[in-house]
Design an enzyme around this catalytic site. Structure first.
Site, PDB file in Angstrom:
ATOM      1  N   ASP A 291      25.461 129.794  -3.930  1.00 24.75           N
ATOM      2  CA  ASP A 291      25.948 131.293  -3.677  1.00 24.75           C
ATOM      3  C   ASP A 291      26.946 131.182  -2.904  1.00 24.75           C
ATOM      4  OD1 ASP A 291      24.816 134.326  -4.082  1.00 24.75           O
ATOM      5  OD2 ASP A 291      25.578 133.911  -2.114  1.00 24.75           O
ATOM      6  N   GLU A 334      28.062 136.092  -7.912  1.00 26.08           N
ATOM      7  CA  GLU A 334      28.770 134.989  -7.341  1.00 26.08           C
ATOM      8  C   GLU A 334      27.710 133.776  -7.379  1.00 26.08           C
ATOM      9  OE1 GLU A 334      27.182 137.729  -3.950  1.00 26.08           O
ATOM     10  OE2 GLU A 334      27.794 137.838  -6.073  1.00 26.08           O
TER      11      GLU A 334
END
Length: 416
Positions: A291, A334
């Site tokens: 992430d 993301e």
């Protein structure tokens, strides 16, 4: 007197993909068959069923139901069609079941064979021998014995990048067109045809042109008599454009449109495949869930366009670090997922640390400027109690949460 088409030119090709006759894709050539200008005009129709001639609607509907239910297999069909000016032409329809946005749909490639059909009719009326040569011909045709060409038409020469049939007739044999010069399967097929066995009626092959470029063909073959000896007549259809379209659709189905990486659906399918394999072999399997730290701040401060550029730049950076046989893709937002078949947790930890250190040291270069980012990652590896791949990835997700909770810019995971 019956009207006939006067545009006796090479066959025109068109493609449509539909589900329950609702158009999902149509190219411009398909549109022109029915008097429209572009494929977009077709897509604006509520249904392409209105394009089917009245005397063929019932057959078309029954055929579609049988294909989509699996009662019959996709095949090549020919039919007569009347356009909006009551002019007849002849169509060859090549059917395929394809995946469109996760659901099956029917893809049909239309080939206008009016010129060939009319030529074939005239030949039937004038000379029986030429009827045998032209019958079944879609585009290219060759008659050969032990792959030595005995007769070649101009279309076959054109397909393979030669100026004339005489150039091909001068070749020792036509096996030079076979991809990788693999002649074993064609030899078996030729033997079956000459012994009156029935091999697959239509096969797709990757051939090579004179310049080495790829030519995808579908062929129909049969035994004929040539100079009182058995020979094989091969009729070819160039399906290179159709193959490219299928490959493009396949790539779209497995690729994230922003980053060009594998998408979540493909990653999960691959992960499940490797999970079943490695578990049966009692081997190793690891995954890394990544992430981008504080990514929301980039979107808030610089806009979503900047955020997209950062995602693309990060993807490019990781592609140089993630090597085969590992699979790397965008998991969502993301988040990114790396599947590592045959790898243990320590190997996953090392790769994740390499990515983290690279991001920590080097800014991302984008067309909107430089951005400094860090990443957090969670590691997990296959354990004996895992019953499905979701458990493997869920553990990586929990480790990622711990990495975030512990201050970000770190890798957390269990070692072996």
């Amino acid at each position: 007197m019956n009207k006939q088409r006067r545009d006796l030119i090479d066959p025109n090709y068109g493609m449509v993909i539909h589900r329950d006759f609702v158009p999902l894709y149509a190219d411009d050539n398909y549109a022109k068959f029915f008097g429209f200008k572009t494929g977009q005009d077709i897509l604006e129709l509520p249904s392409i069923f209105i394009l089917v001639n009245e005397d063929q609607k019932e057959v078309a509907l029954e055929n579609y139901k049988a294909l989509m239910s699996g009662e019959v297999k996709p095949q090549v069909r020919s039919f007569r069609h009347l356009d909006q000016n009551e002019i007849e032409y002849f169509i060859l329809a090549i059917e395929h079941i394809v995946d469109w946005q996760g659901e099956p749909a029917l893809q049909i490639t239309y080939i206008d064979i009016s010129a060939l059909t009319q030529a074939e009719t005239k030949i039937r009326e004038s000379e029986q021998k030429f009827r045998d040569l032209i019958e079944g011909s879609i585009q290219g045709m060759v008659i050969h014995k032990d792959f030595k060409p005995l007769m070649v038409n101009q279309a076959y020469a054109n397909m393979h990048g030669y100026d004339s049939p005489q150039e091909i007739m001068a070749l020792p044999d036509i096996s030079i067109f076979f991809s990788d010069n693999n002649i074993e399967k064609p030899l078996i097929r030729a033997s079956q045809i000459l012994s009156n066995q029935a091999p697959d009626p239509k096969l797709r092959f990757k051939n090579r042109r004179k310049d080495g470029s790829v030519l995808w063909v579908e062929l129909v073959e049969r035994k004929v008599s040539w100079n009182d000896e058995d020979a094989i007549q091969t009729t070819l259809v160039d399906v290179s454009e159709q193959v490219r379209m299928e490959q493009k659709l396949t790539m779209m189905a497995m690729t994230d449109s922003l980053t060009g990486l594998f998408n979540r659906r493909f990653l999960m399918d691959k992960a499940a495949e490797f999970f079943a394999l490695e578990r049966s072999l009692k081997s190793a399997l690891a995954c890394i869930l990544i992430d981008l730290d504080r990514f929301k701040q980039i979107n808030d401060n610089y806009g979503h366009s900047a955020g997209d550029e950062v995602l693309k730049a990060f993807s490019t950076r990781c592609q140089s670090l993630v090597q085969e046989p590992n699979y790397f893709g965008r998991y969502g937002g993301e988040e990114f997922l790396i599947i590592m078949p045959g790898a243990k947790a320590q190997e996953a930890m090392q790769l994740a640390e390499d990515i983290r250190n690279t991001c920590d040291r080097e800014v991302l270069e984008t067309k909107l400027g430089q951005f400094s980012i860090t990443i957090s990652a969670g590691i997990s590896s296959l354990i004996s109690t895992d019953m499905n791949v979701d458990q493997l990835i869920d553990r990586a997700d929990k480790e990622l949460y711990q990495a975030k909770k512990s201050g970000r810019n770190r890798v957390v995971g269990l070692t072996d």
